[in-house]
Scaffold this motif. Sequence first.
Motif, PDB file in Angstrom:
ATOM      1  N   ASP A 117      -2.242   3.786  -4.909  1.00 21.35           N
ATOM      2  CA  ASP A 117      -3.681   3.263  -4.632  1.00 21.35           C
ATOM      3  C   ASP A 117      -3.675   1.885  -5.154  1.00 21.35           C
ATOM      4  O   ASP A 117      -2.652   1.260  -4.925  1.00 21.35           O
ATOM      5  CB  ASP A 117      -4.856   4.105  -5.096  1.00 21.35           C
ATOM      6  N   LYS A 118      -4.644   1.421  -5.764  1.00 25.03           N
ATOM      7  CA  LYS A 118      -4.887   0.161  -6.239  1.00 25.03           C
ATOM      8  C   LYS A 118      -4.570   0.021  -7.926  1.00 25.03           C
ATOM      9  O   LYS A 118      -4.555  -0.798  -8.410  1.00 25.03           O
ATOM     10  CB  LYS A 118      -6.583  -0.150  -6.258  1.00 25.03           C
TER      11      LYS A 118
ATOM     12  N   TYR B 117       1.244  -6.834   2.787  1.00 24.08           N
ATOM     13  CA  TYR B 117       1.080  -7.784   1.911  1.00 24.08           C
ATOM     14  C   TYR B 117       2.265  -8.414   1.602  1.00 24.08           C
ATOM     15  O   TYR B 117       2.602  -8.540   0.382  1.00 24.08           O
ATOM     16  CB  TYR B 117       0.229  -7.441   0.889  1.00 24.08           C
TER      17      TYR B 117
ATOM     18  N   TYR C   9      -5.481  -6.541 -10.626  1.00 27.20           N
ATOM     19  CA  TYR C   9      -6.239  -6.274  -9.383  1.00 27.20           C
ATOM     20  C   TYR C   9      -6.522  -4.641  -9.691  1.00 27.20           C
ATOM     21  O   TYR C   9      -5.588  -3.787 -10.084  1.00 27.20           O
ATOM     22  CB  TYR C   9      -5.245  -6.434  -8.364  1.00 27.20           C
ATOM     23  N   PRO C  10      -7.605  -4.130  -9.079  1.00 27.95           N
ATOM     24  CA  PRO C  10      -8.845  -4.734  -8.816  1.00 27.95           C
ATOM     25  C   PRO C  10      -9.667  -5.179 -10.031  1.00 27.95           C
ATOM     26  O   PRO C  10     -10.239  -4.443 -10.564  1.00 27.95           O
ATOM     27  CB  PRO C  10      -9.512  -3.776  -7.878  1.00 27.95           C
TER      28      PRO C  10
ATOM     29  N   MET D  16     -10.671  -5.236   2.246  1.00 25.53           N
ATOM     30  CA  MET D  16      -9.495  -4.433   2.728  1.00 25.53           C
ATOM     31  C   MET D  16      -8.638  -4.321   1.095  1.00 25.53           C
ATOM     32  O   MET D  16      -8.607  -5.210   0.539  1.00 25.53           O
ATOM     33  CB  MET D  16      -8.472  -5.274   3.580  1.00 25.53           C
ATOM     34  N   SER D  17      -7.999  -3.211   0.821  1.00 28.60           N
ATOM     35  CA  SER D  17      -7.653  -2.848  -0.338  1.00 28.60           C
ATOM     36  C   SER D  17      -6.185  -2.970  -0.314  1.00 28.60           C
ATOM     37  O   SER D  17      -5.564  -3.000   0.949  1.00 28.60           O
ATOM     38  CB  SER D  17      -7.875  -1.446  -0.839  1.00 28.60           C
ATOM     39  N   MET D  18      -5.471  -3.363  -1.285  1.00 33.33           N
ATOM     40  CA  MET D  18      -4.110  -3.611  -1.447  1.00 33.33           C
ATOM     41  C   MET D  18      -3.809  -2.310  -2.226  1.00 33.33           C
ATOM     42  O   MET D  18      -3.926  -1.958  -3.258  1.00 33.33           O
ATOM     43  CB  MET D  18      -3.811  -4.693  -2.301  1.00 33.33           C
ATOM     44  N   ILE D  19      -2.858  -1.259  -1.523  1.00 29.13           N
ATOM     45  CA  ILE D  19      -2.292   0.019  -1.900  1.00 29.13           C
ATOM     46  C   ILE D  19      -0.597  -0.407  -2.211  1.00 29.13           C
ATOM     47  O   ILE D  19      -0.062  -0.697  -1.342  1.00 29.13           O
ATOM     48  CB  ILE D  19      -2.571   1.002  -0.857  1.00 29.13           C
TER      49      ILE D  19
END
Length: 181
Positions: A66-67, A100, A141-142, A1-4
């Motif tokens: 986005d990331k 998060y 990140y990432p 899962m991504s952190m946006i």
Amino acid sequence: MSMIGEYVRVTAAQLDQAIKDPEWASDLIDELIEADWEGGAAPEEDPSSTTPDAARALGARSLDVDKAWDALDFLLRRRDFPVDIIHGEAPIPGADDWGYGPPRYLTPARVQIAADALGGLTADELVADVSPQELAGADVYPRIIWERGESLDYVRGYFAVLVPFFQAAAQAGDGMLIWLD
């Protein structure tokens, strides 16, 4: 899962209500994000690009970076940027986790300071003298994309969207809700 990294512009009155009633704030952001997407104000991704169209950020009430959020944070902190536009500066008391962690906010006055500072900084200046290897070494990140040596164009593109979004918010006298989802 991504952190946006997520942003929603709110009026001063909406910000006051959000601080008093975090559940109301959660409903509000859902409405504003949905309205942007249905009304066409949300920045759309160009299939030939890795970032949304900056011109559409002017009319949007919501934005995600986005990331790119952590790289933007790293790059802005190394310039002693005067406002924490990536995480927000104050927590919404009693708010639940919105992905998060709980949301944070910026007052209209802090949005204005941020917009003024952003206006004096270009994307090229932001990434000057920074390499993907430096970002990987700093565990930004990432990390995997920096370890692969990918271009900082990804970050430049999201910075180019963030600037007009903050400037439009400042011009309207808006505050900002910010969170990682």
